[in-house]
Enzyme design. Structure first.
Site, short mmCIF file in Angstrom:
data_model
loop_
_atom_site.label_atom_id
_atom_site.label_comp_id
_atom_site.label_asym_id
_atom_site.label_seq_id
_atom_site.Cartn_x
_atom_site.Cartn_y
_atom_site.Cartn_z
N ASN A 79 -33.24 27.78 23.47
CA ASN A 79 -33.00 26.41 23.03
C ASN A 79 -34.15 25.54 23.50
OD1 ASN A 79 -32.15 23.63 23.13
ND2 ASN A 79 -30.05 24.30 22.76
N HIS A 91 -35.17 20.66 25.34
CA HIS A 91 -35.67 19.84 26.44
C HIS A 91 -37.18 19.82 26.57
CE1 HIS A 91 -31.68 18.70 27.15
NE2 HIS A 91 -31.30 19.95 27.30
N HIS A 101 -30.99 21.48 18.77
CA HIS A 101 -29.82 20.64 18.57
C HIS A 101 -30.26 19.29 18.01
CE1 HIS A 101 -26.00 18.79 20.63
NE2 HIS A 101 -26.02 18.61 19.33
N ARG A 116 -29.29 16.07 17.41
CA ARG A 116 -28.20 15.18 17.77
C ARG A 116 -28.18 13.94 16.88
NH1 ARG A 116 -25.36 14.76 22.46
NH2 ARG A 116 -25.37 16.59 23.83
N ARG A 163 -31.89 12.01 20.51
CA ARG A 163 -32.45 11.78 21.85
C ARG A 163 -33.54 12.79 22.20
NH1 ARG A 163 -27.40 13.37 25.74
NH2 ARG A 163 -26.31 11.91 24.38
N HIS A 164 -33.56 13.96 21.54
CA HIS A 164 -34.66 14.90 21.82
C HIS A 164 -35.20 15.49 20.52
CE1 HIS A 164 -31.22 17.59 21.73
NE2 HIS A 164 -30.86 17.38 22.97
N GLU A 223 -28.13 23.56 15.87
CA GLU A 223 -26.90 23.02 16.44
C GLU A 223 -26.71 21.58 15.94
OE1 GLU A 223 -27.25 23.24 20.65
OE2 GLU A 223 -26.33 25.21 20.73
N THR A 245 -24.81 15.86 28.34
CA THR A 245 -25.03 17.07 27.56
C THR A 245 -23.66 17.49 27.02
OG1 THR A 245 -25.90 19.34 27.59
CG2 THR A 245 -24.75 18.60 29.57
N THR A 246 -23.65 18.56 26.25
CA THR A 246 -22.37 18.99 25.68
C THR A 246 -21.36 19.25 26.78
OG1 THR A 246 -23.53 19.97 23.82
CG2 THR A 246 -21.29 20.77 24.24
N GLU A 295 -19.42 30.82 19.51
CA GLU A 295 -20.22 30.77 20.74
C GLU A 295 -19.32 30.23 21.83
OE1 GLU A 295 -24.24 29.30 20.60
OE2 GLU A 295 -24.15 28.63 22.70
N HIS A 326 -24.57 27.73 27.37
CA HIS A 326 -24.50 26.43 28.07
C HIS A 326 -24.45 26.61 29.58
CE1 HIS A 326 -24.34 22.06 27.97
NE2 HIS A 326 -23.73 22.20 29.13
N HIS A 365 -31.96 24.86 28.90
CA HIS A 365 -32.36 24.01 30.02
C HIS A 365 -33.02 24.79 31.15
CE1 HIS A 365 -31.77 21.46 33.62
NE2 HIS A 365 -32.09 20.49 32.79
C1 LIG Z 1 -24.08 23.19 22.67
C2 LIG Z 1 -24.85 23.38 23.92
O1 LIG Z 1 -24.33 23.82 24.90
C3 LIG Z 1 -26.26 23.05 23.95
O2 LIG Z 1 -26.95 23.88 23.12
C4 LIG Z 1 -26.55 21.64 23.54
O3 LIG Z 1 -27.84 21.58 22.99
C5 LIG Z 1 -26.47 20.77 24.76
O4 LIG Z 1 -26.88 19.48 24.39
P1 LIG Z 1 -28.31 18.97 24.94
O5 LIG Z 1 -29.32 19.91 24.36
O6 LIG Z 1 -28.43 17.59 24.40
O7 LIG Z 1 -28.25 19.08 26.43
N1 LIG Z 2 -25.48 26.46 23.08
C1 LIG Z 2 -26.11 26.58 24.38
C2 LIG Z 2 -27.58 26.32 24.28
O1 LIG Z 2 -28.15 26.35 23.19
C3 LIG Z 2 -28.36 26.07 25.50
O2 LIG Z 2 -27.61 25.38 26.47
P1 LIG Z 2 -28.37 25.11 27.86
O3 LIG Z 2 -28.90 26.45 28.34
O4 LIG Z 2 -29.50 24.16 27.57
O5 LIG Z 2 -27.32 24.57 28.78
#
Ligand SMILES: CC(=O)[C@@H](O)[C@H](O)COP(=O)(O)O
Ligand SMILES: NCC(=O)COP(=O)(O)O
Length: 245
Positions: free
Chosen positions: A9, A12, A45, A47, A51-52, A72, A102-103, A153, A193, A216
């Site tokens: 992902n 960030h 993602h 959003r 925001r990103h 996402e 975050t989610t 997921e 996540h 992250h």
């Molecule tokens: C759904 C999930 O858990 C993440 O993939 C999501 O992207 C979290 O949102 P942020 O990326 O904004 O932290």
């Molecule tokens: N759906 C989870 C994801 O894409 C990444 O979540 P995270 O590792 O940034 O918390």
């Protein structure tokens, strides 16, 4: 099944870019480098508050990615229209609250079956494979089957946030049961996540898990080791764990 896939992902990387409104770091470069380092898919993602990840990131990566795009998004008419136009390989439907950091949890599929069924049908008609981001809750797993989603997921955030080994073990057992139910139900089961280099192995070792989406922690480690190394190290940890299945 000893193989397990890593979806990186790149949200960030975009967070860092948006912090100053510059052109760098570019999530497009991050996606290319992640794929070259062994990512099996790229998650981003889009959003509602942008925001990103920006629409431009999605548009560019649609034509650049060599693996798979996992887009996402919230279950809104705007996002469904974007996904139907972009037609990513995968689309993961997630809950969104404007004020969240975050989610915070999974989708309440069981509480909105008709809406979810319509969204899954719309995306399937566009050739998009739908995944529903849900808590480790058997009611939600069964609801995902009912609404016609081919994938789920499992939200691993409560496991990641556990403050004691006992609490983590309890969350891991909930995840284990939900993953097994998902497989028994005929769904592809992914998870994500809050996963990082010190908590990923017990999740990756769950036999029925096909793919982990991790962002992250990989981007954070990349600050010190470089993105390629961060992706390679995570993939290696996952594959080692999957051999224990
Ligand atoms: C759904 C999930 O858990 C993440 O993939 C999501 O992207 C979290 O949102 P942020 O990326 O904004 O932290
Ligand atoms: N759906 C989870 C994801 O894409 C990444 O979540 P995270 O590792 O940034 O918390």
């Amino acid at each position: 099944m000893s193989n397990i896939l890593l979806g990186v992902n790149i949200d960030h990387v975009a967070t860092l870019r948006q912090a100053r409104g510059t052109r760098y770091p570019d999530p497009v470069q991050a996606a290319i480098e992640s794929e070259q380092a062994g990512a099996d898919s790229i998650t981003l993602h889009l959003r509602e508050d942008r925001r990103h990840i920006q629409d431009r990131d999605v548009e560019m990566l649609k034509d650049i990615l060599q693996t798979r795009m996992n887009l996402e998004m919230a279950v809104t008419d705007e996002m469904l229209a974007i996904a139907s136009r972009i037609r990513p390989a995968d689309c993961c439907l997630v809950p969104e609250r404007r004020e969240e950091l975050t989610t915070e949890g999974g989708l309440d599929v069981a509480g909105q079956v008709d809406r979810m069924q319509d969204a899954c049908t719309q995306l399937a008609e566009a050739g998009v494979r739908v995944s529903l981001f849900i808590d480790a809750d058997p009611v939600q797993v069964d609801a995902a089957r009912v609404v016609g989603a081919p994938c789920i997921e499992i939200h691993t955030g409560h496991f990641a946030d556990a403050t004691t080994p006992e609490a983590a073990e309890k969350e891991l057992e909930r995840i284990r049961a939900a993953v097994q139910l998902g497989e028994n139900t005929g769904l592809q089961v992914n998870a994500g996540h809050g996963l990082h280099y010190h908590n990923v192995r017990p999740i990756a070792a769950l036999p029925a898990i096909r793919e982990l989406n991790i962002g992250h922690a990989i981007i954070a480690r990349a600050v010190f080791t470089g993105l390629g190394n961060a992706v390679r190290e995570m993939k290696q940890l996952m594959l080692l764990a999957a051999r224990e299945r």
